[in-house]
Motif scaffolding. Structure first.
Motif, PDB file in Angstrom:
ATOM      1  N   GLY A   8      30.269 -39.576   3.446  1.00 21.32           N
ATOM      2  CA  GLY A   8      30.988 -38.478   2.704  1.00 21.32           C
ATOM      3  C   GLY A   8      29.974 -37.317   2.335  1.00 21.32           C
ATOM      4  O   GLY A   8      28.883 -37.777   2.201  1.00 21.32           O
ATOM      5  N   THR A   9      30.666 -36.293   1.920  1.00 19.92           N
ATOM      6  CA  THR A   9      29.830 -35.016   1.377  1.00 19.92           C
ATOM      7  C   THR A   9      29.186 -35.632   0.016  1.00 19.92           C
ATOM      8  O   THR A   9      27.978 -35.087  -0.191  1.00 19.92           O
ATOM      9  N   SER A  10      29.711 -36.311  -0.718  1.00 20.89           N
ATOM     10  CA  SER A  10      29.135 -36.612  -1.903  1.00 20.89           C
ATOM     11  C   SER A  10      27.782 -37.566  -1.499  1.00 20.89           C
ATOM     12  O   SER A  10      26.857 -37.666  -2.727  1.00 20.89           O
ATOM     13  N   SER A  46      30.897 -36.256   7.361  1.00 21.68           N
ATOM     14  CA  SER A  46      31.530 -34.946   6.589  1.00 21.68           C
ATOM     15  C   SER A  46      30.128 -34.005   6.423  1.00 21.68           C
ATOM     16  O   SER A  46      28.972 -34.234   6.698  1.00 21.68           O
ATOM     17  N   GLY A  47      30.378 -33.144   5.376  1.00 26.62           N
ATOM     18  CA  GLY A  47      29.461 -32.150   4.897  1.00 26.62           C
ATOM     19  C   GLY A  47      29.450 -30.813   5.328  1.00 26.62           C
ATOM     20  O   GLY A  47      28.564 -30.010   4.768  1.00 26.62           O
ATOM     21  N   ALA A  48      30.231 -30.594   6.567  1.00 21.42           N
ATOM     22  CA  ALA A  48      30.295 -29.291   7.064  1.00 21.42           C
ATOM     23  C   ALA A  48      30.653 -28.166   5.942  1.00 21.42           C
ATOM     24  O   ALA A  48      29.775 -27.107   5.639  1.00 21.42           O
ATOM     25  N   ILE A  49      31.919 -28.246   5.279  1.00 19.79           N
ATOM     26  CA  ILE A  49      32.334 -27.240   4.489  1.00 19.79           C
ATOM     27  C   ILE A  49      31.472 -27.355   3.162  1.00 19.79           C
ATOM     28  O   ILE A  49      30.823 -26.272   2.838  1.00 19.79           O
ATOM     29  N   GLY A  50      31.221 -28.513   2.662  1.00 23.31           N
ATOM     30  CA  GLY A  50      30.153 -28.671   1.443  1.00 23.31           C
ATOM     31  C   GLY A  50      28.745 -27.747   1.705  1.00 23.31           C
ATOM     32  O   GLY A  50      28.440 -27.101   0.698  1.00 23.31           O
ATOM     33  N   MET A  51      28.276 -28.449   2.911  1.00 23.04           N
ATOM     34  CA  MET A  51      26.927 -27.487   2.835  1.00 23.04           C
ATOM     35  C   MET A  51      26.955 -26.169   3.193  1.00 23.04           C
ATOM     36  O   MET A  51      26.065 -25.355   2.902  1.00 23.04           O
ATOM     37  N   GLU A  60      32.208 -23.035  -5.510  1.00 15.07           N
ATOM     38  CA  GLU A  60      32.802 -24.330  -5.360  1.00 15.07           C
ATOM     39  C   GLU A  60      33.306 -24.467  -3.940  1.00 15.07           C
ATOM     40  O   GLU A  60      33.457 -23.525  -2.939  1.00 15.07           O
ATOM     41  N   ARG A  61      33.811 -25.787  -3.728  1.00 16.43           N
ATOM     42  CA  ARG A  61      34.297 -25.792  -2.237  1.00 16.43           C
ATOM     43  C   ARG A  61      35.686 -24.726  -1.910  1.00 16.43           C
ATOM     44  O   ARG A  61      36.451 -24.647  -2.807  1.00 16.43           O
ATOM     45  N   PRO A  62      35.445 -23.985  -0.849  1.00 18.61           N
ATOM     46  CA  PRO A  62      36.402 -23.070  -0.602  1.00 18.61           C
ATOM     47  C   PRO A  62      37.759 -23.598  -0.360  1.00 18.61           C
ATOM     48  O   PRO A  62      37.908 -24.721   0.035  1.00 18.61           O
ATOM     49  N   ASN A 130      32.429 -35.096  13.818  1.00 23.37           N
ATOM     50  CA  ASN A 130      33.227 -34.410  12.577  1.00 23.37           C
ATOM     51  C   ASN A 130      34.754 -33.746  13.030  1.00 23.37           C
ATOM     52  O   ASN A 130      34.771 -33.548  14.230  1.00 23.37           O
ATOM     53  N   GLU A 131      35.237 -33.369  12.094  1.00 26.99           N
ATOM     54  CA  GLU A 131      36.566 -32.736  12.314  1.00 26.99           C
ATOM     55  C   GLU A 131      36.019 -31.412  12.932  1.00 26.99           C
ATOM     56  O   GLU A 131      35.046 -30.776  12.224  1.00 26.99           O
ATOM     57  N   ASN A 132      36.621 -30.830  13.823  1.00 28.61           N
ATOM     58  CA  ASN A 132      36.262 -29.396  13.980  1.00 28.61           C
ATOM     59  C   ASN A 132      36.928 -28.643  12.997  1.00 28.61           C
ATOM     60  O   ASN A 132      38.007 -27.800  13.407  1.00 28.61           O
ATOM     61  N   ASP A 133      36.475 -28.440  12.045  1.00 30.61           N
ATOM     62  CA  ASP A 133      37.047 -27.705  10.856  1.00 30.61           C
ATOM     63  C   ASP A 133      37.115 -26.127  11.211  1.00 30.61           C
ATOM     64  O   ASP A 133      37.829 -25.405  10.368  1.00 30.61           O
ATOM     65  N   SER A 134      36.271 -25.590  11.776  1.00 34.70           N
ATOM     66  CA  SER A 134      36.260 -24.274  11.932  1.00 34.70           C
ATOM     67  C   SER A 134      37.387 -23.772  12.835  1.00 34.70           C
ATOM     68  O   SER A 134      37.780 -22.456  12.732  1.00 34.70           O
ATOM     69  N   GLY A 143      42.533 -34.001   9.033  1.00 35.24           N
ATOM     70  CA  GLY A 143      42.595 -33.896   7.422  1.00 35.24           C
ATOM     71  C   GLY A 143      41.472 -34.483   6.568  1.00 35.24           C
ATOM     72  O   GLY A 143      41.041 -33.734   5.769  1.00 35.24           O
ATOM     73  N   ASP A 144      41.055 -35.667   6.801  1.00 35.78           N
ATOM     74  CA  ASP A 144      40.021 -36.253   6.145  1.00 35.78           C
ATOM     75  C   ASP A 144      39.266 -37.278   6.892  1.00 35.78           C
ATOM     76  O   ASP A 144      39.934 -37.953   8.035  1.00 35.78           O
ATOM     77  N   ASN A 145      37.932 -37.302   6.705  1.00 32.67           N
ATOM     78  CA  ASN A 145      37.065 -38.095   7.337  1.00 32.67           C
ATOM     79  C   ASN A 145      37.115 -39.494   7.166  1.00 32.67           C
ATOM     80  O   ASN A 145      36.526 -40.177   8.046  1.00 32.67           O
ATOM     81  N   ASP A 146      37.893 -40.075   6.348  1.00 32.39           N
ATOM     82  CA  ASP A 146      37.965 -41.591   6.218  1.00 32.39           C
ATOM     83  C   ASP A 146      38.960 -41.988   7.375  1.00 32.39           C
ATOM     84  O   ASP A 146      38.963 -42.803   7.912  1.00 32.39           O
ATOM     85  N   THR A 207      36.757 -34.309   0.410  1.00 30.19           N
ATOM     86  CA  THR A 207      38.073 -34.414   0.308  1.00 30.19           C
ATOM     87  C   THR A 207      38.818 -35.839  -0.091  1.00 30.19           C
ATOM     88  O   THR A 207      40.171 -35.836  -0.635  1.00 30.19           O
ATOM     89  N   GLY A 208      38.284 -36.890   0.379  1.00 30.82           N
ATOM     90  CA  GLY A 208      38.868 -38.167   0.184  1.00 30.82           C
ATOM     91  C   GLY A 208      38.954 -38.719  -1.238  1.00 30.82           C
ATOM     92  O   GLY A 208      38.333 -38.136  -2.264  1.00 30.82           O
ATOM     93  N   GLY A 209      39.686 -39.670  -1.522  1.00 32.70           N
ATOM     94  CA  GLY A 209      39.626 -40.406  -2.593  1.00 32.70           C
ATOM     95  C   GLY A 209      39.972 -41.889  -1.890  1.00 32.70           C
ATOM     96  O   GLY A 209      39.788 -42.201  -0.847  1.00 32.70           O
TER      97      GLY A 209
HETATM   98  N1  GLU Z   1      35.323 -32.280   7.806  1.00 36.64           N
HETATM   99  C1  GLU Z   1      34.758 -32.005   6.506  1.00 36.64           C
HETATM  100  C2  GLU Z   1      33.660 -31.513   6.378  1.00 36.64           C
HETATM  101  O1  GLU Z   1      32.921 -31.609   6.928  1.00 36.64           O
HETATM  102  C3  GLU Z   1      35.172 -33.197   5.354  1.00 36.64           C
HETATM  103  C4  GLU Z   1      36.453 -33.855   5.489  1.00 36.64           C
HETATM  104  C5  GLU Z   1      36.367 -35.225   4.662  1.00 36.64           C
HETATM  105  O2  GLU Z   1      35.243 -35.348   4.037  1.00 36.64           O
HETATM  106  O3  GLU Z   1      37.122 -36.036   4.445  1.00 36.64           O
HETATM  107  O4  GLU Z   1      33.370 -30.789   5.267  1.00 36.64           O
END
Ligand code: GLU
Length: 260
Positions: A8-10, A46-51, A60-62, A130-134, A143-146, A207-209
């Motif tokens: 995860g991004t964290s 994950s990490g694309a949006i965060g980075m 912050e995260r958009p 990864n998800e193709n977020d763009s 929706g989420d990477n889990d 995004t996940g919990g």
């Molecule tokens: N695909 C998203 C990203 O790379 C993360 C989605 C997720 O962490 O659940 O930022």
């Protein structure tokens, strides 16, 4: 073993959105070593949006779609550049696969993904997915990477799915609110009582919990794949997880499922 690891991004980034260099280096070194030991590794990162948000100096995260997609386009490059560089130090080749929910729902596209993934593994490559977020809008996204991690594990016919997060595993109460909450080392069966333990949100960058993790556990265990949730702060724990030690929470595969 064929192992799918979701980070995860964290785990990958500091709260600032910038890369956690020490963490990512330890992760890549451990995964390279597990590969050298004969395991097949697939990384769902994950990490694309965060980075991207970090690189664009967003506070912050958009939240709006266009900025999210733009941040993902920037961050995904940074992510792959980092993996390429670090895995190359240990002589491993990475490949990028970006997916949307629509790709996985369409039989032909899913077949293409499956073929590419297996060919990459045959070639000894370490796929990074990864998800193709763009391009993914809400209607077509996973929706989420889990969940993506679990879907990849099923498609890859993996032996194990490991979800690295900023929490040690599943607790019998929310550890942020109840300091005496106990970690559950093993979940034999996903009962409704277990599902009730999934609390709210995760960190501000990802995004996940716990809810998305339990959803992933459903998908994986029902397909005959064990899943472990563990803290990504110590990627070297992967050695112990792979050798079956009690680290984090292990969700046992549903017995009697015929894996391919
Ligand atoms: N695909 C998203 C990203 O790379 C993360 C989605 C997720 O962490 O659940 O930022």
């Amino acid at each position: 073993m064929r192992i799918v690891i979701k980070v995860g991004t964290s785990t990958l980034a500091h709260a600032t959105g910038h890369l956690n260099i020490r963490r990512v280096e330890e992760l890549c070194r451990t995964l390279s070593d597990l590969k050298n030991a004969g395991h097949e590794i697939i990384l769902v990162s994950s990490g694309a949006i965060g980075m991207g948000a970090g690189k664009l100096s967003l506070k912050e995260r958009p939240r709006d779609m266009a900025t999210k997609q733009a941040a993902a386009a920037v961050g995904q490059c940074e992510l792959m550049y980092t993996y390429d560089k670090l895995f190359a130090e240990y002589n491993h080749t990475v490949a990028q696969i970006l997916l949307t929910g629509a790709d996985l729902r369409d039989e032909e596209r899913r077949g293409n993904f499956h073929r590419t993934l297996f060919r990459l593994l045959e070639l000894g490559v370490l796929p990074v997915i990864n998800e193709n977020d763009s391009v993914a809008t809400e209607e077509i996204s996973i929706g989420d990477n889990d969940t993506l991690g679990a879907i990849v594990a099923v498609n890859a016919e993996a032996d194990l799915l490991v979800i690295l997060s900023d929490i040690d595993g599943l607790y019998d109460a929310d550890p942020r609110k109840h300091p005496d909450a106990r970690l559950l080392p093993i979940v034999e069966k996903l009962t409704s009582d277990i599902e009730k333990l999934a609390g709210g949100e995760g960190s501000s960058l990802g995004t996940g919990g716990m809810a998305t993790k339990l959803h992933a556990a459903h998908i994986a265990t029902e397909a005959g794949i064990d899943m472990v949730i563990a803290n990504g702060a110590t990627p070297e724990n992967l050695y112990r997880i792979v050798s079956g030690e009690d680290i984090g929470t292990r969700f046992c595969k549903v017995k009697g499922v015929q894996t391919v």
